[in-house]
Design a protein around this motif. Sequence first.
Motif, PDB file in Angstrom:
ATOM      1  N   GLN A 133      42.040  50.515  36.623  1.00  0.00           N
ATOM      2  CA  GLN A 133      43.416  50.438  37.099  1.00  0.00           C
ATOM      3  C   GLN A 133      43.461  50.404  38.625  1.00  0.00           C
ATOM      4  N   GLU A 134      42.601  51.209  39.277  1.00  0.00           N
ATOM      5  CA  GLU A 134      42.556  51.215  40.742  1.00  0.00           C
ATOM      6  C   GLU A 134      42.085  49.863  41.272  1.00  0.00           C
ATOM      7  N   LYS A 136      42.387  46.947  39.794  1.00  0.00           N
ATOM      8  CA  LYS A 136      43.477  45.994  39.576  1.00  0.00           C
ATOM      9  C   LYS A 136      44.545  46.155  40.654  1.00  0.00           C
ATOM     10  N   SER A 137      44.896  47.379  40.965  1.00  0.00           N
ATOM     11  CA  SER A 137      45.907  47.659  41.992  1.00  0.00           C
ATOM     12  C   SER A 137      45.444  47.158  43.366  1.00  0.00           C
ATOM     13  N   GLU A 140      45.916  43.460  43.513  1.00  0.00           N
ATOM     14  CA  GLU A 140      47.324  43.095  43.669  1.00  0.00           C
ATOM     15  C   GLU A 140      47.785  43.251  45.118  1.00  0.00           C
ATOM     16  N   GLU A 141      47.092  44.106  45.885  1.00  0.00           N
ATOM     17  CA  GLU A 141      47.412  44.291  47.300  1.00  0.00           C
ATOM     18  C   GLU A 141      46.597  43.359  48.195  1.00  0.00           C
TER      19      GLU A 141
END
Length: 156
Positions: A133-134, A136-137, A140-141
């Motif tokens: 999840q980290e 992926k985040s 996205e940034e």
Amino acid sequence: MISFALRCQPASHAFDGWFRSGDDFERQVAGGLVTCPVCGTTDVSKALMKPALAKAGRRAPAQAGDNAPSAAPDGAARYAGGEAAAAYAKLQAIARELRAKSDYVGPKFAEEARRIHYGESEQRQIYGEASPQEVKSLGEEGIAALPLPPLPEDKN
């Protein structure tokens, strides 16, 4: 149970298989039940194996490479044939080089990657741990985060 070193005939992929007996292996091969985990062929045969000898009442200590059909050192590479094992070894060499030239930040990888990206920390190469999840985040940034292949020394 008996462990056999196996090899597929078309591509010479090496892998291991466990069977109740030699007859069980022959029956499963004849029935097309033994397949190469790499290419899926059923054209499989026993590979040359180093014998394991033990003294009465004592089991012989395992040695590196015993019954291993491939010279690859660990994990996925152990089951890969020639070119794939060599490619995996190159990836591991790259990972060692990247680690040697980077700072280890442990489980705070995502946090430190953001700080570097937004100019809150000095620009440098880092590596560490991050959850899917980290990662992926971060993506996205617009922050690149790539996994490094596991190294045999990581298991020590």
